[in-house]
Scaffold this motif. Sequence first.
Motif, mmCIF file in Angstrom:
data_model
loop_
_atom_site.group_PDB
_atom_site.id
_atom_site.type_symbol
_atom_site.label_atom_id
_atom_site.label_comp_id
_atom_site.label_asym_id
_atom_site.label_seq_id
_atom_site.Cartn_x
_atom_site.Cartn_y
_atom_site.Cartn_z
ATOM 1 N N ASN A 307 0.809 -1.217 0.000
ATOM 2 C CA ASN A 307 0.000 0.000 0.000
ATOM 3 C C ASN A 307 0.843 1.268 0.000
ATOM 4 O O ASN A 307 0.339 2.340 0.335
ATOM 5 N N ASN A 308 2.112 1.169 -0.364
ATOM 6 C CA ASN A 308 2.941 2.350 -0.612
ATOM 7 C C ASN A 308 3.067 3.283 0.593
ATOM 8 O O ASN A 308 2.583 4.403 0.564
ATOM 9 N N TYR A 309 3.734 2.808 1.628
ATOM 10 C CA TYR A 309 4.041 3.689 2.728
ATOM 11 C C TYR A 309 5.546 3.974 2.710
ATOM 12 O O TYR A 309 6.103 4.346 1.697
ATOM 13 N N ILE A 310 6.229 3.807 3.840
ATOM 14 C CA ILE A 310 7.643 4.162 3.871
ATOM 15 C C ILE A 310 8.456 3.235 2.962
ATOM 16 O O ILE A 310 8.261 2.029 2.930
ATOM 17 N N ARG A 311 9.364 3.855 2.197
ATOM 18 C CA ARG A 311 10.231 3.097 1.286
ATOM 19 C C ARG A 311 11.656 2.999 1.817
ATOM 20 O O ARG A 311 12.350 2.027 1.577
ATOM 21 N N GLY A 312 12.092 4.018 2.531
ATOM 22 C CA GLY A 312 13.449 4.020 3.058
ATOM 23 C C GLY A 312 13.606 5.079 4.130
ATOM 24 O O GLY A 312 12.736 5.933 4.323
ATOM 25 N N LEU A 313 14.743 5.024 4.813
ATOM 26 C CA LEU A 313 14.973 5.905 5.958
ATOM 27 C C LEU A 313 16.454 6.206 6.081
ATOM 28 O O LEU A 313 17.294 5.338 5.858
ATOM 29 N N SER A 314 16.777 7.441 6.398
ATOM 30 C CA SER A 314 18.162 7.854 6.588
ATOM 31 C C SER A 314 18.204 8.935 7.660
ATOM 32 O O SER A 314 17.765 10.064 7.425
ATOM 33 N N ASN A 440 28.827 11.558 13.628
ATOM 34 C CA ASN A 440 28.912 11.052 12.258
ATOM 35 C C ASN A 440 28.254 9.686 12.047
ATOM 36 O O ASN A 440 28.615 8.952 11.133
ATOM 37 N N HIS A 441 27.294 9.345 12.890
ATOM 38 C CA HIS A 441 26.572 8.077 12.722
ATOM 39 C C HIS A 441 25.337 8.281 11.849
ATOM 40 O O HIS A 441 24.579 9.242 12.044
ATOM 41 N N LEU A 442 25.121 7.357 10.929
ATOM 42 C CA LEU A 442 23.961 7.423 10.039
ATOM 43 C C LEU A 442 23.242 6.079 10.055
ATOM 44 O O LEU A 442 23.833 5.039 9.768
ATOM 45 N N LEU A 443 21.962 6.111 10.409
ATOM 46 C CA LEU A 443 21.103 4.935 10.316
ATOM 47 C C LEU A 443 20.401 4.960 8.963
ATOM 48 O O LEU A 443 19.732 5.948 8.630
ATOM 49 N N ILE A 444 20.563 3.916 8.165
ATOM 50 C CA ILE A 444 19.894 3.825 6.860
ATOM 51 C C ILE A 444 19.137 2.507 6.801
ATOM 52 O O ILE A 444 19.584 1.491 7.334
ATOM 53 N N ALA A 445 17.967 2.551 6.169
ATOM 54 C CA ALA A 445 17.138 1.356 6.112
ATOM 55 C C ALA A 445 16.232 1.409 4.892
ATOM 56 O O ALA A 445 15.983 2.474 4.319
#
Length: 451
Positions: A307-314, A440-445
């Motif tokens: 149903n097209n909700y979150i695709r990615g996160l940064s 400098n930490h990056l959470l990506i998903a």
Amino acid sequence: MEETRCKFWLPKKNRFCSNARLNDSSLFCGNHNRRTDGQWIPCPIDPSHSVLKENLDGHVKRCPLLKQVRSLSQQPFYHKGINAGKEDDEEELGAVTSTAVEDNVTSEMKRNAVHSMTVPEFCNLIKKIESVHALICNGICDSFKIPEACGMWIKREIDRKLPFQEKHVTQQASILGNLEEFGVLKNSVGVNQDDEKAAPAVVEFGAGRGYLTQMLADCYGTKRVFLVERKSYKLKADRSLRQKESLTIERLRIDIEDLDLSAVESLRNVPYLAIGKHLCGPATDLALRCCLMEQYTQDNVEHCSSNNYIRGLSIATCCHHHCQWKHYTNKKYMLNLGITKEEFHAISWFTSWAVDADHGLDHLDFTDSRMHLESIEKELGSGLPVGVEDIVRNMKAVERAVLGFMCKQIIDVGRLMWMKEQGLEAELVKYVPSSISPENHLLIAKLASLS
């Protein structure tokens, strides 16, 4: 005229305050007049300012932000404390406690708690931090990316009215570059506006003036933007963004803690990316819950995907010393590692030490804190009375920094594991060298289905 002005000297402006005095008997204006000895408490409408306890009843009726709060409470996406975390989490996790989780534990409270430890307790905590760090923090890689798409910003081929600071532009470019490399972000400049899969909407948390979104729109052709920010800023980036005919921009002036993203009408059934640069302390946890808590349970991952909700996160994390046990997303993980609520608050306070050392040293030796344990034992062997406060004061800057970075990584790995539990493919990386920013930490998903 000068005789009626406030006599408070402003060293940065090299002049006296220009506001009028409170009255003839006072030398200062209301902002700079010495506070009375009464009890000052945070305003329940807006905790950023305080009021005398005896004046509270009258103040809440005329607080300047009262109208704004009332207007916000009528918005369909306003849900007080929806992303805050549960007060009874500890009971649900089986932890025994005699008191409720505090609403907010200040840095001063955390420091006092550490200083009140016995020396053996302090040493045992450091040993536990080292042990946990060695166990879970081995997969954090350097991932400094400057994507080709951001060339116009790197070369300063942008609107000259927009402020340009190289270190911030570099950080923004690397955040977007990591999203691109992770397979979530694609360059959609020139792509059909109706092609939502090519150009999903963007929700920027803690958007501030909106410069991360500005780069995203300039370089990747984003078509729809939602800027989430509780404060009011001079909106230079907004004015530039609104000049783009193909771009729809919507500001949500609300605390992330109270934002029900599923109730934002214009975002329903729309694919989106969630981004944030330096989400301070618990704001990272609030944003993660806002995007994922209701949407990614074991029962509805497939439903949300279709149903097209979150695709990615940064999300670039920062200011871990402000983190709160109540808001933290992965209490269960910490408890399973043997880290209690009190130890978590101590660990979060230690993270402020990460800024003590020379940030030109990008590769700190994580054995330095063990060396300090040896020096503590020597101090104890001297026969002189030594307390935790004395030990902390005598620690070398690099030793404090090493311990601070360890604690930052432990907190962020817990967040990483929580995202994986929600069904996402996720990574934790260092997106810029410490010489550019120690934060400098990056959470990506991303959705596993996008792999």
